[in-house]
Design a protein around this motif. Structure first.
Motif, mmCIF file in Angstrom:
data_model
loop_
_atom_site.group_PDB
_atom_site.id
_atom_site.type_symbol
_atom_site.label_atom_id
_atom_site.label_comp_id
_atom_site.label_asym_id
_atom_site.label_seq_id
_atom_site.Cartn_x
_atom_site.Cartn_y
_atom_site.Cartn_z
ATOM 1 N N ILE A 188 4.097 0.560 -3.847
ATOM 2 C CA ILE A 188 2.647 0.495 -4.023
ATOM 3 C C ILE A 188 1.901 1.231 -2.914
ATOM 4 C CG2 ILE A 188 2.760 -1.685 -5.271
ATOM 5 C CD1 ILE A 188 1.733 -3.071 -2.728
ATOM 6 N N TYR A 189 2.602 1.527 -1.808
ATOM 7 C CA TYR A 189 1.956 2.263 -0.725
ATOM 8 C C TYR A 189 2.058 3.778 -0.911
ATOM 9 C CZ TYR A 189 0.942 -1.737 2.278
ATOM 10 O OH TYR A 189 0.413 -2.882 2.797
ATOM 11 N N GLY A 190 2.656 4.224 -2.002
ATOM 12 C CA GLY A 190 2.856 5.660 -2.199
ATOM 13 C C GLY A 190 1.579 6.463 -2.132
ATOM 14 N N THR A 191 0.519 5.989 -2.783
ATOM 15 C CA THR A 191 -0.740 6.724 -2.786
ATOM 16 C C THR A 191 -1.360 6.764 -1.398
ATOM 17 O OG1 THR A 191 -1.092 5.921 -5.039
ATOM 18 C CG2 THR A 191 -2.951 6.964 -3.951
ATOM 19 N N ALA B 143 -4.518 0.382 2.977
ATOM 20 C CA ALA B 143 -3.204 -0.230 3.197
ATOM 21 C C ALA B 143 -3.307 -1.745 3.320
ATOM 22 C CB ALA B 143 -2.559 0.356 4.457
ATOM 23 N N VAL B 144 -4.465 -2.229 3.761
ATOM 24 C CA VAL B 144 -4.678 -3.677 3.867
ATOM 25 C C VAL B 144 -5.106 -4.263 2.521
ATOM 26 C CG1 VAL B 144 -6.073 -5.465 4.981
ATOM 27 C CG2 VAL B 144 -5.287 -3.489 6.308
ATOM 28 N N ILE B 145 -5.913 -3.523 1.776
ATOM 29 C CA ILE B 145 -6.480 -4.037 0.521
ATOM 30 C C ILE B 145 -5.469 -4.033 -0.615
ATOM 31 C CG2 ILE B 145 -8.237 -3.603 -1.239
ATOM 32 C CD1 ILE B 145 -9.975 -2.396 1.010
ATOM 33 N N ILE B 146 -4.669 -2.975 -0.708
ATOM 34 C CA ILE B 146 -3.792 -2.792 -1.870
ATOM 35 C C ILE B 146 -2.816 -3.956 -2.095
ATOM 36 C CG2 ILE B 146 -1.763 -1.427 -2.588
ATOM 37 C CD1 ILE B 146 -3.399 1.052 -2.172
ATOM 38 N N GLY C 189 -8.338 1.942 -9.537
ATOM 39 C CA GLY C 189 -9.506 2.670 -9.053
ATOM 40 C C GLY C 189 -9.359 3.125 -7.618
ATOM 41 N N LEU C 190 -8.816 2.247 -6.759
ATOM 42 C CA LEU C 190 -8.619 2.608 -5.357
ATOM 43 C C LEU C 190 -7.612 3.740 -5.229
ATOM 44 C CD1 LEU C 190 -9.210 2.131 -2.396
ATOM 45 C CD2 LEU C 190 -7.540 0.267 -2.393
ATOM 46 N N ASN C 191 -6.526 3.662 -6.005
ATOM 47 C CA ASN C 191 -5.557 4.760 -6.003
ATOM 48 C C ASN C 191 -6.199 6.070 -6.450
ATOM 49 O OD1 ASN C 191 -3.346 3.365 -5.042
ATOM 50 N ND2 ASN C 191 -2.568 2.831 -7.063
ATOM 51 N N SER C 192 -7.054 5.985 -7.464
ATOM 52 C CA SER C 192 -7.720 7.188 -7.974
ATOM 53 C C SER C 192 -8.627 7.801 -6.922
ATOM 54 C CB SER C 192 -8.527 6.842 -9.237
ATOM 55 O OG SER C 192 -7.690 6.347 -10.254
#
Length: 353
Positions: free
Chosen positions: A75-78, A103-106, A131-134
């Motif tokens: 999940i940290y890839g983006t 990194a804290v929110i995801i 949305g955050l990833n986008s």
């Protein structure tokens, strides 16, 4: 029991993951400058390899016992990709607190939508994560394209456009597949397209980075102890006439021209644009055109701000005279070069009186 489609999909994902992990090793053991960029690239590539493994249904079943801990890496890839793009494309990259905010929110968004019961809250958390990833993907795309014309490192400049295409295609595929999978069972054909696209994009990315492109990561800098005229010794013999014409134009103050571009300066020098980019980067060590111009502009600014005859001259007028379109880019460039704002520098040079 796995069918043929499962086997082919798993094979493609396994190959893509294997390429990613080999690339991680290559980036970590590579020698030369740009270690921070290579480490961030290795982080992103490792995370991408893990994502590739667990994003397929058949492959996910094979790693079920360790799915939870390795999904955290995926999940940290983006985030890692965003950091990598920023460090690679922004020569003034600095760590700021907001770089760590996603990194804290995801993890909260990811764990929340897994644990939350189906409903409005779970849907909100899931779409917030997407949305955050986008936003991070789009910002990486902005970094790649925004200053591409300013980039003097030809391999990195080409990589900007390659990455822009890759991000666009990859992001579209990932977003489409995950959105469909959320609501429906992916058909075998779409699963295969998804796996094949990831394999091809991973292979292209690895081939690009593993070619001898140390200039992509290296961060040469101008030598402050050596005059620009003396730097001509670094230019190839065939480039020295062009270098001398360039230096003559700089002495005439061509760098004060507002909106000056590499193409316009190349025309004045009388050489192709790509040759001028290579000349400024190779002989002087500048990685972007703005830094090349600012090197002269800031020296002139320091002289004007230290001159008592200009004590009443407005700083914005100094900025405009030096070729800046407004006060903001001048302030940023000056503070980056000196550690002080123009106003602070003037007060220190002239005294409070």
């Amino acid at each position: 029991m796995f069918d043929l489609a499962d086997i082919l999909e798993t094979a493609l994902r396994g190959a893509a993951a294997g390429i990613s992990f080999l690339l991680v090793l290559a980036l970590l053991i590579a020698q030369g400058d740009g270690a921070r960029v290579r480490r961030l690239g290795a982080l992103f590539t490792f995370s991408n390899g893990v994502y590739v493994l667990i994003s397929g249904e058949a492959a996910r079943d094979l790693v079920t016992p360790v799915l939870v801990p390795i999904s955290v890496i995926a999940i940290y890839g983006t985030v890692f990709f965003w950091w990598f793009a920023a460090a690679l494309f922004d020569d003034n990259f600095r760590w700021r607190w907001w770089r760590f905010a996603p990194a804290v929110i995801i993890p909260f968004l990811h764990i929340g939508h897994i644990w939350a019961p189906p409903g409005a809250v779970e849907t909100l958390l899931w779409y917030s994560h997407v949305g955050l990833n986008s936003v991070m993907f789009l910002d990486a795309l902005r970094l790649a394209l925004a200053n591409a014309s300013d980039d003097l490192v030809n391999p990195r400049r080409r990589f900007r456009f390659a990455l822009a295409v890759t991000v666009g295609v990859f992001g579209l595929i990932i977003a489409s597949a995950e959105t469909i999978e959320r609501n429906y069972l992916l058909p075998d054909t779409l699963r295969m397209v998804h796996a094949a696209a990831i394999f091809v994009l991973t292979l292209v990315f690895a081939v690009w980075l593993l070619r001898p492109r140390m200039a992509l990561f290296a961060a040469p800098a101008p030598d402050p102890e050596t005059s620009w005229a003396a730097q001509a010794q670094k230019a190839l013999p065939g480039d020295r006439p062009a270098y001398e014409r360039l230096m003559a134009l700089m002495e005439e103050g061509v760098y004060r021209q507002e909106g000056l571009t590499v193409a316009a300066l190349a025309e004045k020098v009388g050489v192709p644009e790509h040759q001028l980019r290579k000349l400024i980067n190779g002989a002087l060590g500048f990685r972007n055109f703005s830094s090349f111009l600012n090197a002269r502009r800031i020296e002139d600014a320091k002289a004007e701000l230290s001159n008592r005859d200009n004590a009443r001259k407005q700083i914005i007028q100094i900025a405009l005279d030096l070729g800046y379109g407004s006060i903001a880019p001048f302030n940023r460039a000056f503070k980056q070069a000196t550690g002080q704002t123009p106003t602070e520098y003037r007060k220190a040079a002239l005294g409070n009186g």
